[in-house]
Design a protein around this motif. Structure first.
Motif, PDB file in Angstrom:
ATOM      1  N   GLY A 278      -2.854  -0.249  -6.105  1.00 43.21           N
ATOM      2  CA  GLY A 278      -2.935   0.237  -4.745  1.00 43.21           C
ATOM      3  C   GLY A 278      -1.737  -0.099  -3.880  1.00 43.21           C
ATOM      4  O   GLY A 278      -0.912  -0.963  -4.204  1.00 43.21           O
ATOM      5  N   HIS A 279      -1.663   0.603  -2.754  1.00 34.27           N
ATOM      6  CA  HIS A 279      -0.643   0.348  -1.725  1.00 34.27           C
ATOM      7  C   HIS A 279      -1.324   0.558  -0.384  1.00 34.27           C
ATOM      8  O   HIS A 279      -2.106   1.510  -0.210  1.00 34.27           O
ATOM      9  CB  HIS A 279       0.528   1.318  -1.882  1.00 34.27           C
ATOM     10  CG  HIS A 279       1.605   1.126  -0.855  1.00 34.27           C
ATOM     11  ND1 HIS A 279       2.581   0.170  -0.984  1.00 34.27           N
ATOM     12  CD2 HIS A 279       1.858   1.765   0.325  1.00 34.27           C
ATOM     13  CE1 HIS A 279       3.392   0.221   0.053  1.00 34.27           C
ATOM     14  NE2 HIS A 279       2.974   1.183   0.866  1.00 34.27           N
ATOM     15  N   PHE A 280      -1.038  -0.309   0.578  1.00 33.73           N
ATOM     16  CA  PHE A 280      -1.628  -0.175   1.913  1.00 33.73           C
ATOM     17  C   PHE A 280      -0.527  -0.128   2.955  1.00 33.73           C
ATOM     18  O   PHE A 280       0.470  -0.841   2.853  1.00 33.73           O
ATOM     19  CB  PHE A 280      -2.551  -1.352   2.233  1.00 33.73           C
ATOM     20  CG  PHE A 280      -3.002  -1.383   3.674  1.00 33.73           C
ATOM     21  CD1 PHE A 280      -3.942  -0.472   4.135  1.00 33.73           C
ATOM     22  CD2 PHE A 280      -2.456  -2.288   4.579  1.00 33.73           C
ATOM     23  CE1 PHE A 280      -4.343  -0.470   5.462  1.00 33.73           C
ATOM     24  CE2 PHE A 280      -2.848  -2.301   5.912  1.00 33.73           C
ATOM     25  CZ  PHE A 280      -3.802  -1.384   6.358  1.00 33.73           C
ATOM     26  N   LYS A 385       2.478   0.672  -9.224  1.00 33.92           N
ATOM     27  CA  LYS A 385       2.787   0.397  -7.820  1.00 33.92           C
ATOM     28  C   LYS A 385       3.820   1.368  -7.273  1.00 33.92           C
ATOM     29  O   LYS A 385       3.700   1.836  -6.129  1.00 33.92           O
ATOM     30  CB  LYS A 385       3.281  -1.044  -7.679  1.00 33.92           C
ATOM     31  CG  LYS A 385       3.751  -1.415  -6.285  1.00 33.92           C
ATOM     32  CD  LYS A 385       2.626  -1.377  -5.255  1.00 33.92           C
ATOM     33  CE  LYS A 385       3.133  -1.814  -3.890  1.00 33.92           C
ATOM     34  NZ  LYS A 385       2.064  -1.877  -2.891  1.00 33.92           N
ATOM     35  N   THR A 386       4.836   1.686  -8.052  1.00 36.16           N
ATOM     36  CA  THR A 386       5.873   2.592  -7.561  1.00 36.16           C
ATOM     37  C   THR A 386       5.280   3.943  -7.183  1.00 36.16           C
ATOM     38  O   THR A 386       5.569   4.484  -6.114  1.00 36.16           O
ATOM     39  CB  THR A 386       6.977   2.772  -8.611  1.00 36.16           C
ATOM     40  OG1 THR A 386       7.590   1.508  -8.875  1.00 36.16           O
ATOM     41  CG2 THR A 386       8.029   3.747  -8.127  1.00 36.16           C
ATOM     42  N   ASP A 494       8.742  -3.321  -6.904  1.00 36.84           N
ATOM     43  CA  ASP A 494       7.346  -2.885  -6.950  1.00 36.84           C
ATOM     44  C   ASP A 494       6.493  -3.682  -7.921  1.00 36.84           C
ATOM     45  O   ASP A 494       5.265  -3.585  -7.884  1.00 36.84           O
ATOM     46  CB  ASP A 494       7.278  -1.399  -7.314  1.00 36.84           C
ATOM     47  CG  ASP A 494       7.711  -0.505  -6.168  1.00 36.84           C
ATOM     48  OD1 ASP A 494       7.489  -0.886  -5.008  1.00 36.84           O
ATOM     49  OD2 ASP A 494       8.279   0.566  -6.435  1.00 36.84           O
ATOM     50  N   ALA A 495       7.107  -4.445  -8.790  1.00 35.37           N
ATOM     51  CA  ALA A 495       6.338  -5.204  -9.785  1.00 35.37           C
ATOM     52  C   ALA A 495       6.017  -6.614  -9.324  1.00 35.37           C
ATOM     53  O   ALA A 495       5.265  -7.325  -9.995  1.00 35.37           O
ATOM     54  CB  ALA A 495       7.104  -5.266 -11.101  1.00 35.37           C
ATOM     55  N   ALA A 519      -0.814  -6.369  -1.327  1.00 29.39           N
ATOM     56  CA  ALA A 519       0.355  -5.916  -2.087  1.00 29.39           C
ATOM     57  C   ALA A 519      -0.011  -4.881  -3.133  1.00 29.39           C
ATOM     58  O   ALA A 519       0.701  -3.883  -3.312  1.00 29.39           O
ATOM     59  CB  ALA A 519       1.034  -7.108  -2.760  1.00 29.39           C
ATOM     60  N   PHE A 520      -1.129  -5.073  -3.841  1.00 24.71           N
ATOM     61  CA  PHE A 520      -1.423  -4.242  -5.005  1.00 24.71           C
ATOM     62  C   PHE A 520      -2.836  -3.652  -5.041  1.00 24.71           C
ATOM     63  O   PHE A 520      -3.160  -2.889  -5.945  1.00 24.71           O
ATOM     64  CB  PHE A 520      -1.203  -5.049  -6.289  1.00 24.71           C
ATOM     65  CG  PHE A 520       0.206  -5.556  -6.465  1.00 24.71           C
ATOM     66  CD1 PHE A 520       1.270  -4.673  -6.493  1.00 24.71           C
ATOM     67  CD2 PHE A 520       0.469  -6.911  -6.597  1.00 24.71           C
ATOM     68  CE1 PHE A 520       2.577  -5.133  -6.654  1.00 24.71           C
ATOM     69  CE2 PHE A 520       1.765  -7.376  -6.768  1.00 24.71           C
ATOM     70  CZ  PHE A 520       2.828  -6.487  -6.786  1.00 24.71           C
ATOM     71  N   GLY A 521      -3.681  -4.026  -4.109  1.00 20.57           N
ATOM     72  CA  GLY A 521      -5.021  -3.451  -4.072  1.00 20.57           C
ATOM     73  C   GLY A 521      -6.100  -4.290  -4.708  1.00 20.57           C
ATOM     74  O   GLY A 521      -7.290  -3.993  -4.563  1.00 20.57           O
ATOM     75  N   GLY A 522      -5.736  -5.330  -5.426  1.00 20.27           N
ATOM     76  CA  GLY A 522      -6.744  -6.170  -6.088  1.00 20.27           C
ATOM     77  C   GLY A 522      -6.101  -7.106  -7.084  1.00 20.27           C
ATOM     78  O   GLY A 522      -4.891  -7.363  -7.033  1.00 20.27           O
TER      79      GLY A 522
END
Length: 705
Positions: A278-280, A385-386, A494-495, A519-522
């Motif tokens: 994810g991305h927020f 992520k990217t 992104d990693a 950062a990543f959704g979970g």
């Protein structure tokens, strides 16, 4: 020469740099491309195309011939190099018109581009190649600027374009990119010339902008000036944006709290077909849109520009939740959201069934990519992520377009069938099929405690190498910064995410998981690695040392696991907890009552959690290292001296001593522990829980019985 001034775009041209490239038109074309791609107001990442036409010597005949250099398929103009371009014989490319069988046979032309290749090191030519080839100009820019697309996607776009530019920008209505569109661009230019009009660009309905010049600099300036004029026009018409504000945003801190609370639940829904990252964002442009009166009308319409659409899907999912919604009950939130996700999947299925052709690829994942939460912000979910971040950026582009179109006219999106024909375009499907197979941990997110050095860093590195996003953390800020720099350089921004973490502190731990979620959704993989070591006899061991061991090793493992389990259960897609324990959890040795008993507690907590969490598909396993000397904090604080004293040897003799006493006579490295962790979480042991892997070179006393 005075530097041109622009308000809405960036003038980045460096005369000194350009002068160094004089005489090399291809180099100047690449330089121009990079300058255009550096300003995301001009075009989105990976979007648009640029080209140059030059004279070159035919390597077969030795005669001078016309050659077109153009960005190759799948590239990005902002990072374009010569190796990312395609070079084609211009006469052969234009000669393909003689075999073109019409718009029903568009796709077969792409394969024929390969017969026009001039430079055998060329990248595959893109679908935009004929759009540049049939225009006579030396330098051409095809971009997707929000300001231009806002006009191109407006109901009265053609009329606005005509009046704004006094007829100097042509208009070609919406059509999917391909050979026929190239012919239409040529026809548009010829029609204008027949009327005595000298065009300086062409607007593509719902799509983008073509501009040109006889030199690289002329093309660059022309492009900036056209886009600047579009942006000025839009700005002068902004009033009562999106029908005005319907609700107010939460304060920033509360927005982040709500986002962190709901993101793992959303990630679980969006991962019903494959695990997503994810991305927020709560970017002001997003909040202006999601809080508006017009959101309900505009959101279902979807995007206009094909590049936007391919990244963001047919339309977003808008959450019908109050910004202050109580999200403390996971089951309660899921109960509210389940009908919305089911309705979205049904809508997508119906869209596919209504628009599919006999040869269409099978329906893809029906879950939304973009999720809008009024008052809070926007979430995007994708396979990595990217892609998730780019989807967010593209949807912000779409928001900008809607805002502009609505300001000057009325926004129009792509018709559903046109959108489908792009999303399920056989050429796009072929591109997807050519992509490399995902790595074992692609789509997974790992938080490894103490990952700024030693064993933890090796584990995080292994996970990142295998495709995971990693949340680096440490109690030492300086050490953490160094690890972040190293990982970012190796694996890309992104990693990698980072957070300070004291595993003995509940608030610090909860903040670390919140940072991971934002950062990543979970989180999918939790590795309890942080630790210390104290080697003393029962008589010499202080109470303070005992408490410190149990705080970091036992309480720390408990606090981190508890916080991790909360996230894993919210997602409801399973996951892994791996505890780095020790041979000392099993083997009784001298001068080791505190450390050894704490490790035993860690080991049994592993088994207890495995027994408790199996129903949630959360696997809990352990790795038992021994004598990991290289780059390990375990040797700090007198441990090495204590162990050497216990065995009657010097500190310098410890590595050989430890290796010699193993059955395999091997020195154990942090990478060995990392490999064991990957073995547990990499997919081959998905039906294993409550188990231990010994990585100690073979110590018979440490065998499990």
């Amino acid at each position: 020469m005075a530097k041109p001034q622009f308000k809405h775009v960036s003038y980045l041209w460096d005369d000194a740099k350009a002068k160094e490239l004089e005489g090399d038109e291809v180099a100047l074309f690449i330089y121009r491309s990079n300058m255009l791609g550096a300003d995301l107001r001009l075009t989105n990442y990976g979007g648009g195309n640029t080209s140059v036409k030059i004279k070159d010597k035919d390597p077969v005949t030795g005669e001078e011939t016309d050659v077109m250099w153009i960005k190759g398929s799948g590239g990005d103009i902002g990072t374009l190099t010569k190796g990312g371009c395609a070079a084609l014989y211009l006469n052969k490319l234009r000669g393909l018109e003689n075999v073109y069988r019409g718009i029903e046979h568009e796709d077969e032309m792409v394969a024929l581009f390969n017969h026009c290749i001039f430079d055998l090191a060329s990248k595959a030519p893109s679908i935009d190649t004929p759009l540049h080839g049939f225009l006579p100009f030396k330098h051409i820019d095809h971009l997707h600027p929000d300001a231009a697309i806002a006009i191109a996607a407006a109901k009265d776009g053609e009329k606005i374009t005509e009046e704004l530019f006094n007829g100097e920008i042509g208009w070609v209505g919406w059509q999917r990119p391909g050979f026929d569109l190239g012919l239409q661009l040529r026809e548009c230019l010829q029609n204008a010339e027949a009327k005595g009009i000298k065009l300086k660009g062409i607007m593509l309905g719902s799509h983008g902008l073509f501009t040109w010049g006889e030199t690289s600099y002329e093309s660059y300036i022309n492009t900036l000036e056209v886009i600047e004029k579009c942006a000025d026009y839009l700005e002068s018409n902004y009033d009562n944006v999106f029908g005005g504000q319907k609700i107010e945003s939460l304060p920033e801190g509360e927005r982040k709290d709500q986002a962190a609370a709901i993101a793992p639940i959303l990630r679980g829904f969006c991962s019903s077909h494959q695990r997503m990252v994810g991305h927020f964002t709560d970017d002001p442009r997003v909040l202006e849109y999601v809080n508006s009166n017009d959101l309900e009308r505009l959101a279902p319409m979807g995007t206009s520009c094909p590049d936007h659409f391919l990244r963001t899907k047919i339309s977003p999912l808008v959450l019908e939740l109050d910004p202050n919604e109580d999200l403390s009950s996971t089951e309660g939130v899921k109960e509210k959201l389940t009908p919305a996700f089911e309705a979205y999947r049904q809508m997508y299925t119906e869209y596919y069934e209504a628009c599919k052709h006999d040869n269409s690829p099978a329906m893809r994942d029906p879950n939304p990519v973009v999720i809008l939460y009024p008052g809070v912000g926007m979430f995007t979910f994708a396979k990595n992520k990217t892609t998730a971040r780019l989807a967010s950026e593209y949807y912000i582009n779409a928001i900008n377009v809607m805002k502009g179109s609505e300001a000057v006219s009325e926004y129009t999106s792509l018709p559903r069938q046109e959108a489908f024909d792009i999303e399920y375009w056989l050429l796009e499907e072929a591109k997807l099929q050519r992509m490399p197979k995902p790595k074992a941990l692609s789509g997974k997110i790992a938080l490894v405690t103490g990952s700024a050095g030693g064993i933890g860093k090796a584990i995080a590195k292994k996970f990142a190498e295998e495709g995971a996003c990693v949340v680096l953390n440490d109690i030492n800020e300086e050490r953490l910064a160094g690890a972040v720099e190293e990982f970012t350089k190796t694996f890309g921004k992104d990693a990698v995410a980072s957070t300070l973490l004291n595993v003995t502190d509940k608030e610090s731990t909860e903040k670390a998981f919140k940072d991971a979620i934002l950062a990543f959704g979970g989180v999918d993989l939790v590795v309890n690695n942080a630790g210390i070591s104290i080697s003393k006899s029962i008589e010499d061991h202080s109470l303070e040392e005992w408490d410190r061991l149990y705080d970091i090793l036992v309480k720390g493992q408990f606090i981190v696991s508890q916080a991790g389990v909360k996230v894993l259960k919210k997602q409801a897609i399973g996951g892994d907890i791996v505890n780095i324990v020790s041979k000392n959890a099993v083997v009784a040795g001298p001068n080791n009552p505190g450390y050894g008993s704490a490790k035993s507690a860690q080991a049994h907590m592993t088994r207890l959690m495995a027994a408790e969490l199996g129903g949630d598909k959360i696997r809990v396993n352990m790795v038992n290292p021994d004598a990991v000397i290289s780059d390990s904090n375990i040797w700090a604080g007198g441990w090495a001296e204590g162990r050497a004293k216990a065995y009657g040897i010097t500190v310098e003799e410890l590595p050989a001593f430890y290796a010699k006493r193993t059955l395999l006579n091997e020195i154990i490295l942090p990478e060995d522990i990392a490999n064991a962790c990957f073995a547990l979480v990499g997919g081959l042991l998905d039906k294993s829980t409550g188990n231990a892997i010994n990585v100690d070179g073979g110590v018979a006393m440490g065998f499990y019985r």
